[in-house]
Scaffold this motif. Sequence first.
Motif, PDB file in Angstrom:
ATOM      1  N   SER A  10       3.728  -3.664   3.881  1.00  0.00           N
ATOM      2  CA  SER A  10       2.980  -3.143   4.237  1.00  0.00           C
ATOM      3  C   SER A  10       1.289  -3.747   4.836  1.00  0.00           C
ATOM      4  CB  SER A  10       2.393  -2.396   2.819  1.00  0.00           C
ATOM      5  OG  SER A  10       1.693  -1.502   3.239  1.00  0.00           O
ATOM      6  N   GLY A  11       0.778  -2.693   5.443  1.00  0.00           N
ATOM      7  CA  GLY A  11      -0.324  -3.873   6.693  1.00  0.00           C
ATOM      8  C   GLY A  11       0.050  -4.353   7.250  1.00  0.00           C
ATOM      9  N   SER A  30       2.312  -5.350  11.012  1.00  0.00           N
ATOM     10  CA  SER A  30       2.252  -5.140  12.782  1.00  0.00           C
ATOM     11  C   SER A  30       3.842  -5.086  13.228  1.00  0.00           C
ATOM     12  CB  SER A  30       1.910  -5.441  13.210  1.00  0.00           C
ATOM     13  OG  SER A  30       0.187  -5.526  12.758  1.00  0.00           O
ATOM     14  N   ARG A  38      -4.035   3.733  13.937  1.00  0.00           N
ATOM     15  CA  ARG A  38      -2.965   2.256  13.910  1.00  0.00           C
ATOM     16  C   ARG A  38      -2.338   1.974  15.410  1.00  0.00           C
ATOM     17  NH1 ARG A  38      -0.282   2.620   9.741  1.00  0.00           N
ATOM     18  NH2 ARG A  38       0.059   5.319   9.679  1.00  0.00           N
ATOM     19  N   ASN A  83       0.271  -1.275  13.645  1.00  0.00           N
ATOM     20  CA  ASN A  83      -0.595  -1.617  13.099  1.00  0.00           C
ATOM     21  C   ASN A  83      -1.349  -1.554  11.599  1.00  0.00           C
ATOM     22  OD1 ASN A  83      -0.655  -3.676  14.704  1.00  0.00           O
ATOM     23  ND2 ASN A  83      -2.494  -2.513  16.040  1.00  0.00           N
ATOM     24  N   ASN A  84      -0.951  -2.072  10.706  1.00  0.00           N
ATOM     25  CA  ASN A  84      -1.603  -1.490   8.891  1.00  0.00           C
ATOM     26  C   ASN A  84      -0.514  -0.470   8.698  1.00  0.00           C
ATOM     27  OD1 ASN A  84      -2.868  -1.205   7.067  1.00  0.00           O
ATOM     28  ND2 ASN A  84      -4.327   0.741   8.323  1.00  0.00           N
ATOM     29  N   LEU A  85       0.854  -1.020   8.657  1.00  0.00           N
ATOM     30  CA  LEU A  85       1.462  -0.267   8.952  1.00  0.00           C
ATOM     31  C   LEU A  85       1.427   0.379   7.301  1.00  0.00           C
ATOM     32  CD1 LEU A  85       4.259  -1.959  11.203  1.00  0.00           C
ATOM     33  CD2 LEU A  85       3.519   0.706  10.738  1.00  0.00           C
ATOM     34  N   LYS A  86       2.604   1.458   6.898  1.00  0.00           N
ATOM     35  CA  LYS A  86       2.221   1.847   5.883  1.00  0.00           C
ATOM     36  C   LYS A  86       3.832   1.742   5.296  1.00  0.00           C
ATOM     37  CE  LYS A  86      -2.248   3.880   6.707  1.00  0.00           C
ATOM     38  NZ  LYS A  86      -3.604   5.326   6.439  1.00  0.00           N
ATOM     39  N   ASP A 110       5.316   5.214   6.839  1.00  0.00           N
ATOM     40  CA  ASP A 110       5.556   4.853   8.048  1.00  0.00           C
ATOM     41  C   ASP A 110       7.025   4.371   8.810  1.00  0.00           C
ATOM     42  OD1 ASP A 110       3.065   3.002   9.050  1.00  0.00           O
ATOM     43  OD2 ASP A 110       3.270   5.353   9.726  1.00  0.00           O
ATOM     44  N   SER A 132       6.003  -2.510   0.255  1.00  0.00           N
ATOM     45  CA  SER A 132       5.010  -3.066  -0.138  1.00  0.00           C
ATOM     46  C   SER A 132       5.194  -4.477  -0.850  1.00  0.00           C
ATOM     47  CB  SER A 132       4.762  -2.154  -1.851  1.00  0.00           C
ATOM     48  OG  SER A 132       6.070  -2.570  -2.576  1.00  0.00           O
TER      49      SER A 132
END
Length: 116
Positions: free
Chosen positions: A14-15, A17, A67, A84-87, A90, A116
Amino acid sequence: QVQLVESGGGLVQSGGSLRLSCVASGPTSDYGAIGWFRQAPGQEREEVSCINSSDGSTFYADSVKGRFTISRENTGNRVYMEMNNLKLEDTGVYYCGVGPSGIEYWGKGSPVTVSS
């Protein structure tokens, strides 16, 4: 027959790219509509982003605005999506799609897993 091959997916925290690539069997200028879609487990395929080749306008789903960035080679046959800033949400299989006006052809997808 139009062929599309996606690559660039994988496992990311998470976060992080990733950059997805899609190689088409013809130049991207042949296709009026170019887009990226994704399908999360147990859910329907949704549109993530697309480009209108005629005017270069782009669309992004609200969930990825700011993002993700879609781009294509103007004289080549590749389509990209910078993520970017993947959650966690996604996570899914990402598909490239093209067509003369709407999406008619699909790749087989590239899995993306955000942990996570």
